[in-house]
Design a protein around this motif. Structure first.
Motif, PDB file in Angstrom:
ATOM      1  N   PHE A  46     -54.676  -4.557 -10.518  1.00 25.22           N
ATOM      2  CA  PHE A  46     -53.470  -3.996 -11.137  1.00 25.22           C
ATOM      3  C   PHE A  46     -52.336  -3.885 -10.123  1.00 25.22           C
ATOM      4  N   ILE A  47     -52.651  -3.342  -8.937  1.00 23.92           N
ATOM      5  CA  ILE A  47     -51.622  -3.212  -7.907  1.00 23.92           C
ATOM      6  C   ILE A  47     -51.114  -4.593  -7.481  1.00 23.92           C
ATOM      7  N   GLY A  48     -52.041  -5.549  -7.323  1.00 21.80           N
ATOM      8  CA  GLY A  48     -51.637  -6.891  -6.920  1.00 21.80           C
ATOM      9  C   GLY A  48     -50.729  -7.549  -7.936  1.00 21.80           C
ATOM     10  N   SER A  49     -51.033  -7.390  -9.230  1.00 17.24           N
ATOM     11  CA  SER A  49     -50.187  -7.987 -10.270  1.00 17.24           C
ATOM     12  C   SER A  49     -48.804  -7.355 -10.284  1.00 17.24           C
ATOM     13  N   LEU A  91     -48.136  11.487 -13.810  1.00 14.83           N
ATOM     14  CA  LEU A  91     -46.895  12.267 -13.819  1.00 14.83           C
ATOM     15  C   LEU A  91     -45.748  11.504 -13.152  1.00 14.83           C
ATOM     16  N   ASN A  92     -46.033  10.873 -11.999  1.00 16.91           N
ATOM     17  CA  ASN A  92     -45.000  10.091 -11.313  1.00 16.91           C
ATOM     18  C   ASN A  92     -44.487   8.956 -12.202  1.00 16.91           C
ATOM     19  N   SER A  93     -45.421   8.243 -12.826  1.00 21.65           N
ATOM     20  CA  SER A  93     -45.031   7.109 -13.675  1.00 21.65           C
ATOM     21  C   SER A  93     -44.221   7.580 -14.876  1.00 21.65           C
ATOM     22  N   MET A  94     -44.601   8.703 -15.473  1.00 24.18           N
ATOM     23  CA  MET A  94     -43.852   9.231 -16.615  1.00 24.18           C
ATOM     24  C   MET A  94     -42.429   9.592 -16.215  1.00 24.18           C
ATOM     25  N   GLY A 127     -35.950   5.448 -16.177  1.00 28.03           N
ATOM     26  CA  GLY A 127     -35.644   4.034 -16.330  1.00 28.03           C
ATOM     27  C   GLY A 127     -35.665   3.254 -15.031  1.00 28.03           C
ATOM     28  N   VAL A 128     -36.428   3.723 -14.051  1.00 30.67           N
ATOM     29  CA  VAL A 128     -36.529   3.034 -12.767  1.00 30.67           C
ATOM     30  C   VAL A 128     -37.459   1.832 -12.915  1.00 30.67           C
ATOM     31  N   GLU A 129     -37.084   0.708 -12.307  1.00 29.63           N
ATOM     32  CA  GLU A 129     -37.915  -0.483 -12.372  1.00 29.63           C
ATOM     33  C   GLU A 129     -39.215  -0.284 -11.589  1.00 29.63           C
ATOM     34  N   TYR A 130     -40.257  -0.956 -12.068  1.00 23.94           N
ATOM     35  CA  TYR A 130     -41.584  -0.899 -11.445  1.00 23.94           C
ATOM     36  C   TYR A 130     -42.082   0.554 -11.359  1.00 23.94           C
ATOM     37  N   ALA A 131     -41.894   1.274 -12.458  1.00 19.52           N
ATOM     38  CA  ALA A 131     -42.233   2.708 -12.481  1.00 19.52           C
ATOM     39  C   ALA A 131     -43.728   2.938 -12.269  1.00 19.52           C
ATOM     40  N   ILE A 132     -44.563   2.117 -12.937  1.00 15.14           N
ATOM     41  CA  ILE A 132     -46.010   2.335 -12.823  1.00 15.14           C
ATOM     42  C   ILE A 132     -46.490   2.032 -11.409  1.00 15.14           C
ATOM     43  N   LEU A 133     -45.962   0.951 -10.806  1.00 12.97           N
ATOM     44  CA  LEU A 133     -46.348   0.609  -9.434  1.00 12.97           C
ATOM     45  C   LEU A 133     -45.939   1.715  -8.467  1.00 12.97           C
ATOM     46  N   LEU A 134     -44.711   2.198  -8.602  1.00 11.30           N
ATOM     47  CA  LEU A 134     -44.241   3.270  -7.713  1.00 11.30           C
ATOM     48  C   LEU A 134     -45.012   4.565  -7.944  1.00 11.30           C
ATOM     49  N   GLY A 135     -45.348   4.838  -9.211  1.00 11.25           N
ATOM     50  CA  GLY A 135     -46.120   6.043  -9.502  1.00 11.25           C
ATOM     51  C   GLY A 135     -47.501   5.995  -8.892  1.00 11.25           C
ATOM     52  N   LEU A 136     -48.126   4.820  -8.938  1.00 13.68           N
ATOM     53  CA  LEU A 136     -49.460   4.661  -8.358  1.00 13.68           C
ATOM     54  C   LEU A 136     -49.410   4.726  -6.831  1.00 13.68           C
ATOM     55  N   ILE A 137     -48.420   4.051  -6.237  1.00 10.19           N
ATOM     56  CA  ILE A 137     -48.274   4.102  -4.780  1.00 10.19           C
ATOM     57  C   ILE A 137     -47.992   5.534  -4.325  1.00 10.19           C
ATOM     58  N   GLY A 138     -47.162   6.243  -5.096  1.00  7.56           N
ATOM     59  CA  GLY A 138     -46.878   7.639  -4.759  1.00  7.56           C
ATOM     60  C   GLY A 138     -48.109   8.510  -4.797  1.00  7.56           C
ATOM     61  N   VAL A 153     -43.709  13.144   1.082  1.00  2.00           N
ATOM     62  CA  VAL A 153     -42.338  12.894   1.529  1.00  2.00           C
ATOM     63  C   VAL A 153     -42.041  11.396   1.511  1.00  2.00           C
ATOM     64  N   VAL A 154     -42.984  10.587   1.997  1.00  2.00           N
ATOM     65  CA  VAL A 154     -42.804   9.126   2.006  1.00  2.00           C
ATOM     66  C   VAL A 154     -42.705   8.586   0.580  1.00  2.00           C
ATOM     67  N   ALA A 155     -43.522   9.116  -0.335  1.00  2.00           N
ATOM     68  CA  ALA A 155     -43.494   8.664  -1.728  1.00  2.00           C
ATOM     69  C   ALA A 155     -42.142   8.959  -2.374  1.00  2.00           C
ATOM     70  N   ILE A 156     -41.604  10.142  -2.123  1.00  2.00           N
ATOM     71  CA  ILE A 156     -40.294  10.497  -2.673  1.00  2.00           C
ATOM     72  C   ILE A 156     -39.212   9.570  -2.114  1.00  2.00           C
ATOM     73  N   ALA A 157     -39.233   9.340  -0.804  1.00  2.00           N
ATOM     74  CA  ALA A 157     -38.218   8.488  -0.177  1.00  2.00           C
ATOM     75  C   ALA A 157     -38.282   7.063  -0.727  1.00  2.00           C
TER      76      ALA A 157
END
Length: 366
Positions: free
Chosen positions: A83-86, A215-218, A224-235, A247-251
């Motif tokens: 999932f992350i790779g895709s 919660l991050n992805s929601m 309306g941020v692009e790649y919301a699910i990827l950023l939510g998972l990375i966060g 802090v890194v996830a927020i930045a």
């Protein structure tokens, strides 16, 4: 013939302790290529042990039980990795546009700082160039990908985990024979408590990561941020590193919102992530994770930074469970109880010593 014990002065004992600590951390640093996969395998083996024991009780062969447990965690890891790779593949398609927007944003910020603080644009460009030299993003990304797809993840780590689970009884007997009969009960209690602590901590951490990812992805999807699910998972994955990862996830998410959307989106992302962090720190962590690991915030931040300096991101993740194991041992050994108190988060109601200066007695005058 009686053997007389040699009593060393305090400074000699202190020197021995300091040299021992230096030697211990030096071994951890120079042996990290061997010790990191072994430490990860130990944590995974402790996590999988209940599954293996359950399958053994059901009548399966121990080797088959271990193989099935490893297959289960490998399948879960493969699904998450796919999932992350895709998502990363989709992100790479729009990378040129992202770089263009980021360059434009960099120019606007540079111009604003130059006009506001009366700094020439040449100096600003020099500052930015120096900052870019200090942070080589491609090198960091390359090292990260190399670490994830390295040989030890694909081969050595599962082998270590299998062998630790297979020779579990041998290791337990070895530890038992190191102590006298009167001490074996205490050792058994420490081992049982350590195993339960690590298992409950890792399970709690996994549950927390799933909730934070949702919660991050929601939040990012609503904004309306692009790649919301990827950023939510990375966060959520970064959030596994106490204090620093959040802090890194927020930045990272704020930067993505600024580069791909409007400046107001970045503000809403910051507000949303702070809200998620509030829920995480005040409801999820105290009930799911912190109840398992009783470490104070100062020690937690210190060991995370030390783990990062020694073993990188892996060291940051492993620092908390291994420090918690040390606390269990310290609390059980009489001579080490002060160190267990130092690592914990329970403050004494009334300290035995105070820092108040002693009142000077006045000489009586006739």
């Amino acid at each position: 013939m009686e053997h007389s014990s040699v009593k060393l002065p305090v400074y000699a004992k202190l020197a021995q302790i300091i040299l021992g600590i230096i030697g211990f951390f030096y071994i951890l640093y120079i042996g990290k290529d061997i010790l990191i996969p072994a430490a990860l395998a130990l944590v995974i083996a402790i996590l999988l042990n209940p599954v293996v024991e359950f399958l053994v009780r059901k009548g399966l062969n121990r080797i088959l039980s271990i193989a099935l447990a490893l297959l289960l965690i490998t399948a879960i890891s493969a699904i998450v990795g796919y999932f992350i790779g895709s998502q990363i593949a989709k992100f790479s398609d729009s990378l040129p546009e992202f770089k263009k927007n980021l360059t434009t944003l960099e120019g606007n910020i540079s111009q604003w700082i130059s006009e506001t603080f009366h700094i020439s644009e040449k100096k600003m460009q020099a500052y930015i160039a120096d900052a870019k030299k200090g942070v080589d993003g491609s090198a960091i990304l390359g090292k990260t990908i190399g670490a994830l797809s390295g040989l030890f993840v694909l081969f050595i780590l599962p082998v270590y985990t299998f062998l630790i689970l297979f020779y579990k009884s041998l290791f337990m007997e070895f530890i038992a024979q190191l102590f006298k009969n009167g001490e074996k009960d205490v050792v058994a209690e420490v081992l049982a408590e350590t195993k339960g602590l690590v298992q409950s901590y890792l399970v709690g951490l996994s549950v927390e990561a799933v909730i934070v990812a949702v919660l991050n992805s929601m939040v990012l999807l609503i904004i309306g941020v692009e790649y919301a699910i990827l950023l939510g998972l990375i966060g959520a994955l970064l959030n596994l590193i106490p204090y620093i990862g959040g802090v890194v996830a927020i930045a990272l998410s704020v930067l993505m919102a600024v580069a791909t959307g409007e400046p107001s989106d970045a503000l809403w992302v910051l507000v949303g992530y702070l809200l998620v962090q509030f829920v995480d720190n005040n409801f999820l962590v105290p009930r799911i994770v912190a109840s398992k690991v009783k470490l104070n915030a100062f020690i937690s931040i210190l060991v995370v930074l030390m783990g990062g300096a020694l073993w990188g991101v892996t060291g940051m993740f492993l620092s908390i469970p291994f420090t918690a194991i040390l606390k269990v041992i310290f609390d059980r050994v009489e001579a080490l109880k002060p160190f267990g108190l130092l690592l914990g988060d329970e403050q004494p109601d009334k300290p035995t010593i105070t820092l108040k200066p002693k009142a000077k007695s006045r000489a009586k005058t006739k």
